[in-house]
Design an enzyme around this catalytic site. Structure first.
Site, mmCIF file in Angstrom:
data_model
loop_
_atom_site.group_PDB
_atom_site.id
_atom_site.type_symbol
_atom_site.label_atom_id
_atom_site.label_comp_id
_atom_site.label_asym_id
_atom_site.label_seq_id
_atom_site.Cartn_x
_atom_site.Cartn_y
_atom_site.Cartn_z
ATOM 1 N N GLN A 1 2.010 -6.183 -2.961
ATOM 2 C CA GLN A 1 2.463 -6.259 -1.575
ATOM 3 C C GLN A 1 3.719 -5.380 -1.399
ATOM 4 O OE1 GLN A 1 1.616 -9.776 -3.070
ATOM 5 N NE2 GLN A 1 -0.313 -8.798 -2.639
ATOM 6 N N ASP B 1 0.809 -1.222 0.000
ATOM 7 C CA ASP B 1 0.000 0.000 0.000
ATOM 8 C C ASP B 1 0.839 1.268 0.000
ATOM 9 O OD1 ASP B 1 -2.216 -1.689 0.114
ATOM 10 O OD2 ASP B 1 -2.195 -1.702 2.304
ATOM 11 N N GLY C 1 -4.472 -4.468 -3.761
ATOM 12 C CA GLY C 1 -5.475 -3.451 -4.089
ATOM 13 C C GLY C 1 -4.724 -2.213 -4.512
ATOM 14 N N HIS C 2 -4.737 -1.910 -5.792
ATOM 15 C CA HIS C 2 -3.959 -0.794 -6.329
ATOM 16 C C HIS C 2 -4.912 0.295 -6.804
ATOM 17 C CE1 HIS C 2 -0.311 -3.657 -7.113
ATOM 18 N NE2 HIS C 2 -0.686 -3.594 -5.857
ATOM 19 N N LYS D 1 1.933 2.044 -5.117
ATOM 20 C CA LYS D 1 2.540 1.476 -6.336
ATOM 21 C C LYS D 1 1.643 1.682 -7.548
ATOM 22 C CE LYS D 1 2.539 -2.513 -4.257
ATOM 23 N NZ LYS D 1 2.128 -2.152 -2.916
#
Ligand code: GDP
Ligand code: IMO
Ligand code: MG
Length: 430
Positions: A225, A14, A41-42, A17
């Site tokens: 990650q 988080d 989750g991006h 990225k």
């Protein structure tokens, strides 16, 4: 000059990225997710629209970019289809420009059930997983019993393999976890339906990528990650089940290391962690509340509150070394705007021996406490600043200190969630 770039997180995920991959991929031909799964989750913000991607590479908002989900990823086909449909609803179409490796392992409903059941049984000792079946799916890969994307092409062998693996999991689900068993025929039907949607996307992505390299196309490799969640180099056992450090690119794509020209470590200018495990610079005071609120530190995948803390320079140096990073991208600078004083952990002290350590084994964090250096805040708005000269001098000094602590340059600074709220100090493509 051609540059193949790896963009990966240096902390516990988080770091921002997705935003940086989205920003930089306008210059690339391919963007590749190479490990992890829909635990990621991006978040991307473009033209005031927020999109959260879990599996599909963050470059695909640019219609000229080809997205690749390579062999190192564990794929939930149903979640992939949902994500394709979500993008279509938002007018982003990935047909003919998204390819999925035929040798990637599948995440199936029983992986998710067993992940959740195990965590429940562990109670206070749980890892705090995302409950997406990541660990069990990678276990199957290593145990050589995975169903792989390529298996979707042959209904008969798929059916035989599925029946066998469902039996294997049902035994455990019933006897150990007292959960409901699965019917392999229902899973088979769902898989075959989903396969119709993604059939043309199933390819040998190693070949696609190596051909792209021969043709001098620019490739961005998108990490998920963060380095401290790496299965080998992170805070084991509180880690994810894949290699989120640089080696994951090589094994997860079939692209050799000589083809990687530049490795960018995305670093949030403070720290967060979701799930359990050591976090030496964690805060439990009003600054935690401030960072949570101003940084909107709630998980993009599970909605859980992220734990927050000061930037950990010892951990950062560990990540620089593990990944042979070329440079850093510092994100969320604007979140620190209202703090009078900012801390960075520059060393650890062993509370038993009182010895000071500037680098440590990440398997021996038990008796360590952080030693902080204080920096003056800037108390000015940096949100949306796009030129380095427009940053307050205290903010520039803070960035300079991070460079000194990390021992590598900061090439990019992010000053807001929007893709254009970005300061480019060094153009990576020149
Ligand atoms: P990722 O998993 O590394 O892609 O990061 P996430 O998307 O899970 O979390 C990063 C969060 O910070 C998202 O909500 C982003 O929109 C947001 N974000 C990214 N960069 C910045 C920034 O520079 N400033 C602020 N305020 N938010 C940012
Ligand atoms: P992105 O790509 C933050 C964490 C989970 C848990 C541990 C193991 O958005 O940075 P898993 O479900 O992988 O078995 O959970 O890893 N985790 C993440 N934390 N960001 C992520 O992804 C994460 N993916 C997994 O919270 O502590
Ligand atoms: Mg995330």
């Amino acid at each position: 000059m051609k540059k193949n770039i790896v963009i990966l997180g240096t902390q516990w995920g988080d770091e921002g990225k997705g935003k940086i991959v989205d920003y930089l991929s306008r210059n690339s031909a391919y963007v590749v997710r190479y490990h992890g799964g829909h635990n990621a989750g991006h978040t991307l913000v473009a033209n005031h629209k927020k999109i959260i991607l879990h599996l599909i590479p963050s470059g695909v908002l640019h219609s000229n970019v080809i997205g690749i989900i390579s062999n190192g990823v564990v794929i939930s086909i149903s979640d992939l289809v949902k994500e394709i449909q979500m993008l279509e609803k938002n007018n982003f179409f990935v047909n003919k420009r998204l390819f999925i490796s035929n040798s990637a392992s599948l995440i199936l409903p029983f992986h998710i059930a067993i992940d959740i059941a195990r965590e429940k049984k562990l109670g206070a000792n749980a890892i705090g997983t995302t409950g997406r079946g990541i660990g069990p799916a990678y276990e199957d890969k290593i145990a050589r019993r995975s169903i792989r994307v390529g298996d979707l092409k042959n209904e008969k062998t798929l059916s035989i393999k599925l029946e066998k693996i469902v039996d294997y999991y049902n035994d455990q689900l019933i006897s150990i976890y007292k959960c409901k068993p699965f019917d392999y025929k229902i899973i088979l039907k769902d898989l075959l339906n989903a396969k119709n949607i993604i059939d043309d996307m199933i390819q040998d992505t190693t070949m696609i990528l190596n051909n792209a390299i021969k043709n001098k196309k620019i490739i961005i490799f998108e990490g998920a990650q963060g380095s401290l969640l790496d299965i080998d180099h992170g805070t084991y056992p509180y880690v994810t089940s894949s290699n989120s450090t640089i080696g994951g690119v090589i094994t997860g794509t079939g692209v050799g290391p000589k083809n990687l020209d530049y490795i960018l470590g995305v670093t949030k200018c403070y720290s967060t962690r979701v799930g359990n495990g050591p976090f030496l610079t964690e805060l439990h005071n009003d600054i935690d509340a401030y960072l949570s609120d101003k940084g909107n530190e709630f998980g993009s995948t599970t909605g859980r509150k992220r734990r927050t803390g000061w930037l950990d320079g010892v951990a950062l140096r560990h990540s620089v070394q593990l990944n042979s990073l070329s440079a850093l991208c510092i994100t969320k600078l604007d979140v620190l705007d209202n703090l009078e004083e900012i801390n960075i952990c520059v060393a650890y002290q062993n509370i038993k021996t009182l010895k000071i350590h500037t680098s440590v084994s990440f398997n021996e964090l038990e008796n360590m406490k952080p030693i902080y250096k204080k920096y003056p805040g800037w108390m000015k708005k940096t949100l949306g600043v796009r030129k380095i000269e427009n940053l307050p001098s205290a903010a520039k000094n803070y960035i300079k200190s991070i460079e000194e602590i990390a021992g590598i340059p900061v090439d990019i600074i992010s000053t807001g969630p929007d893709r254009n709220d970005t300061i480019i100090i060094k153009n990576l493509f020149l």
